[in-house]
Write an enzyme that holds these catalytic residues in place. Structure first.
Site, PDB file in Angstrom:
ATOM      1  N   GLY A  44      29.334 -22.021   4.073  1.00 51.64           N
ATOM      2  CA  GLY A  44      27.876 -22.145   3.975  1.00 51.64           C
ATOM      3  C   GLY A  44      27.177 -20.791   4.006  1.00 51.64           C
ATOM      4  CB  CYS A  45      27.566 -17.900   6.261  1.00 51.65           C
ATOM      5  SG  CYS A  45      27.159 -18.833   7.764  1.00 51.65           S
ATOM      6  CB  THR A  46      30.266 -17.286   1.593  1.00 48.62           C
ATOM      7  OG1 THR A  46      31.017 -16.733   2.681  1.00 48.62           O
ATOM      8  CG2 THR A  46      30.601 -16.542   0.311  1.00 48.62           C
ATOM      9  CB  ALA A  49      25.383 -14.099   1.801  1.00 45.68           C
TER      10      ALA A  49
END
Length: 149
Positions: A44-46, A49
């Protein structure tokens, strides 16, 4: 303390991935996107970003400076930033002072287990240092649209 739209964003001093110290107040006169995310290099964070990376030109045209904030150390941020070719800085909030100032370090629950962690939230801060938007339901794959609309 719950932050609200229209109030001043808490000023802070923190290190980015290069080891350089920045202060939020140094960016007065610019619009700032401060996005809090749980962990470098997770799906999710990738996605979040990379969405910001892929639309970075549009964010810059709209006058935004972007900072990602997580509790990961500088070394982790360097790897994540290089691997994903991120054009913006990542704040290494290892002492959680920025998280606490913005209310994003909270009790979470997964599979019935309670733990403390980052609540994915984005703060859009205007040129005067006031919070103009708080995005709590972040769409990781379409986050830029949430900021620009």
């Amino acid at each position: 303390m719950q932050l609200e739209k229209g109030q001043m964003a808490p000023d802070f001093e923190a290190k980015i991935e290069t080891g350089e110290t920045i202060k939020l107040s140094d960016y007065r006169g610019k619009k700032v996107v401060l996005y809090f995310y749980p962990k470098d290099a997770t799906p999710g964070c990738t996605a979040q970003a990379c969405n910001l990376r892929d639309n970075y030109e549009a964010l810059q045209k709209a006058g935004y400076v972007v900072f990602g904030v997580s509790s990961d150390p500088e070394k982790s941020h360097i790897k994540f930033k290089e691997k994903q070719e991120l054009p913006f800085s990542l704040i290494a909030d290892t002492d959680l002072k920025v998280h606490e100032a913005f209310g994003t370090w909270q009790e979470k629950s997964m599979y019935g287990r309670k733990y403390m962690g980052t609540v994915r939230t984005t703060f859009v801060i205007d040129e005067e240092g006031k919070i103009s938007e708080i995005i709590e339901k972040v769409k990781t794959k379409d986050h830029t649209a949430q900021i620009l609309n």
